[in-house]
Design a protein around this motif. Structure first.
Motif, mmCIF file in Angstrom:
data_model
loop_
_atom_site.group_PDB
_atom_site.id
_atom_site.type_symbol
_atom_site.label_atom_id
_atom_site.label_comp_id
_atom_site.label_asym_id
_atom_site.label_seq_id
_atom_site.Cartn_x
_atom_site.Cartn_y
_atom_site.Cartn_z
ATOM 1 N N ASP A 30 0.859 -1.181 0.000
ATOM 2 C CA ASP A 30 0.000 0.000 0.000
ATOM 3 C C ASP A 30 0.894 1.230 0.000
ATOM 4 O OD1 ASP A 30 -1.871 1.967 0.322
ATOM 5 O OD2 ASP A 30 -2.943 1.005 1.960
ATOM 6 N N GLY A 37 -2.261 4.174 -2.850
ATOM 7 C CA GLY A 37 -3.102 3.013 -2.608
ATOM 8 C C GLY A 37 -2.400 1.710 -2.933
ATOM 9 N N ASP A 38 -3.175 0.632 -2.952
ATOM 10 C CA ASP A 38 -2.621 -0.710 -3.178
ATOM 11 C C ASP A 38 -3.026 -1.276 -4.537
ATOM 12 O OD1 ASP A 38 -5.300 -1.066 -2.744
ATOM 13 O OD2 ASP A 38 -5.081 -2.605 -1.191
ATOM 14 N N ASN A 82 -7.694 6.653 -6.304
ATOM 15 C CA ASN A 82 -8.723 6.084 -5.431
ATOM 16 C C ASN A 82 -10.088 6.741 -5.607
ATOM 17 O OD1 ASN A 82 -7.178 4.124 -3.745
ATOM 18 N ND2 ASN A 82 -5.996 5.950 -3.240
#
Length: 610
Positions: free
Chosen positions: A477, A482-483, A536
């Protein structure tokens, strides 16, 4: 070995103690039979150890003590219509479950606004009796009864003191409606309540995660409320945010695409609203986003309670909320001021026309909406590009001035501004068209993430236009990113880079003006910002910006190759230079005067040094 003798004194002593205990027990039992009310009050003052509702919803063996109120039953009643199913517990007359029948979460699970057998939804009326006892309705058992009011279902819970003395929680549900009537009232209890101590209604709720993007969903989860004479406000996105207002008429626990709202016909005297960000406290916790709490001050009327209220458990859909005519459309975050007006009166009606009236798929509708917006703003774009074309033609002359006055920055600035003004190519006139586009930019930034219609609508590789369009899962992450990797933000970033090359890139070829921002830095910063922070966000928003920049690039190429002719622009510049000079405006005159004074002061300083 010495034999032990019988201790007659011990035996006599134990016998006397036994006789005394038997006598005390028989006397106490006689008092209980003669004064049963005394026993009820005594038991209420001791901790309640009665077994609670079992897992199969069977009543406990011993009824719950209600103090001065008669004990009710322990049961959970299903109360439903076509759209929503409630399960209401007679203990506390509390909504234990709220299930929306028409919706699923991103992973195909039922959408609950409150779940059974979990303390994620609590409503507690707290009041004080005349004999000083503090009562909590969440701990009281009520007696339920069901009836019909026309086509409406009615479910009443009463905590009785006598035949005509009771505290009632009453629910009435209409067919095909997310709104449920809710009444708290008392009858004949003016001598039971301590009216000098105001009652309080406490409402607590945990907000569930229902989308795949926790951060994106949490960003739009907050408490919204109406107070005073129709003003509305919200708690915000802090780790813990609280607000306190008088005359509160509704409280909405907004959870991005689903909302729970408590409305009242008689405004609450005062309410303290607390929002706690649970998601940010524990990275491993992926069930809840926020914890909401409302502490609501009520008032007695003639020594009794009488509050006609409503519950709304349903989607955060503008079209549904606006139909109730209770100012609930403010729960949908369309933006403040001019941004909200653009969304309410232009963007939302146009998007609704494309999708609901014309039946166009939502991804295509976003593209068509983008085309409409860019066509409407094309005159602004033309004005901006015309200024850039003039600046390109003036560049050789401006370079000569920069070389001639390279040791006198003030004089160089004066001459540059003079030539630009004569040619009608002021950088300010190029910036203003861009500023005029900003309200539309921010309005759409608010519109797409909150458009309920985009929820779980797919387009190309994006399976949900209201969430991110993941094409690759990362093993770690990355902060702020983000991941996962989303594709639409990448495409939008590339389009922004080429757009900046066509505009800012031309400006960078000119000598950097003192005090002006580093345009090369801006050219790389904007795409990077889009790439990182929009990873995201809702993919529908990134799709809009990608298409918007493609269209803008296309319009600029058309203007450059087919509309603007450099020889004609140069002729206009020469004509403008030869025309009689117009009288400067007050602002321009003042700026010119300031610069002349600064120039004179600079020359005096040089003479002084010599």
């Amino acid at each position: 070995m010495e034999q032990k003798s019988i201790d007659w004194k011990s035996i006599v002593g134990m016998g006397l103690i036994f006789i005394i205990l038997m006598y005390w027990f028989s006397q106490n039992q006689a008092d209980v039979e003669a004064n049963p009310e005394t026993t009820t009050e005594t038991s209420a003052s001791t901790p309640d150890t009665t077994p609670q509702l079992t897992s199969n919803n069977e009543p406990a063996a011993t009824p719950i003590s209600n103090g001065v109120f008669q004990a009710g039953s322990n049961e959970v009643i299903t109360f439903e219509n076509d759209l929503i199913q409630f399960k209401i517990d007679s203990k506390g007359a509390l909504i234990q479950e709220a299930l929306l029948k028409s919706y699923k979460t991103y992973d195909s699970l039922p959408v609950y606004l409150a779940k059974p057998n979990e303390k994620d939804h609590q409503l507690d009326l707290v009041f004080v009796t005349n004999d000083g006892r503090k009562m909590h309705t969440k701990d009281m058992s009520f007696t339920p009864s069901q009836s019909m009011n026309g086509v409406n279902k009615v479910l009443s819970f009463k905590a009785n003191v006598g035949p005509s003395q009771f505290l009632e929680f009453r629910y009435e549900l209409q067919p095909k409606n997310y709104m449920m009537d809710f009444t708290i009232r008392s009858q004949g209890l003016s001598q039971t309540f301590n009216t000098a101590d105001a009652p309080q209604l406490n409402w607590e709720m945990l907000a569930y995660k229902r989308s795949k993007g926790m951060d994106n969903e949490n960003r739009y989860t907050e408490i919204k409320f109406e107070y005073g004479d129709g003003s509305d406000d919200y708690t915000g996105q802090g780790a813990e945010a609280d607000e306190e207002e008088d005359k509160v008429s509704y409280i909405a626990y907004k959870q991005h695409f689903f909302t729970s709202i408590l409305l009242t016909d008689t405004p609450f005297k005062k309410a303290k609203l607390i929002s706690e960000n649970i998601a940010s406290q524990d990275d491993e916790q992926d069930t809840y986003t926020k914890k909401f709490n409302s502490q609501i001050d009520l008032e007695y009327t003639g020594g009794e309670l009488a509050y006609n209220m409503d519950w709304y458990f349903g989607p955060t859909d503008y079209d549904i909320l606006v139909e109730y005519d209770r100012n609930l459309d403010e729960v949908v975050d369309l933006g403040w001021g001019v941004f909200g007006w653009i969304n309410e009166f232009v963007i939302r009606p146009l998007f609704s026309l494309l999708t609901k009236n014309a039946g166009i798929p939502y991804g295509i509708a976003i593209i068509l909406l983008t085309i409409c917006v860019r066509i409407i703003l094309s005159p602004v774009l033309y004005k901006s590009y015309m200024t850039q074309a003039k600046m390109k033609i003036l560049r050789p002359e401006l370079n000569r001035i920069a070389e001639k006055y390279k040791d006198n920055a003030m004089k160089k600035q004066q001459e540059t501004m003079r030539i630009q003004s004569e040619a009608g190519a002021s950088p300010l006139s190029g910036c203003l068209p861009g500023l005029l586009q900003m309200p539309v930019f921010f309005a759409l930034f608010k519109f797409f993430p909150t458009a309920f219609d985009l929820r779980q609508k797919s387009f190309l590789w994006a399976d949900d236009l209201s969430s991110y369009d993941e094409i690759f899962k990362l093993p770690i992450d990355i902060p702020f990113y983000g991941d996962h990797v989303s594709l639409f933000p990448i495409l939008a970033s590339v389009a922004i880079f080429f757009y900046m090359q066509m505009t800012t890139g031309q400006t960078m070829q000119n000598t950097q003006q003192p005090g002006m921002p580093n345009m090369k830095f801006i050219m790389y910063l904007s795409p990077l910002f889009m790439l990182v922070f929009f990873n995201n966000y809702a993919s529908g928003l990134s799709l809009y910006y990608f298409v918007s920049n493609l269209i803008t690039i296309g319009i600029m190429l058309v203007i450059k190759n087919f509309v603007i002719k450099e020889d004609k622009v140069l002729a206009k510049i020469e004509k403008a230079k030869a025309a009689p000079k117009k009288k400067k405006g007050r602002f321009a005159s003042k700026m010119s005067e300031i610069m002349e004074q600064a120039q004179a002061q600079q020359e005096e300083q040089k003479k002084g040094k010599k």
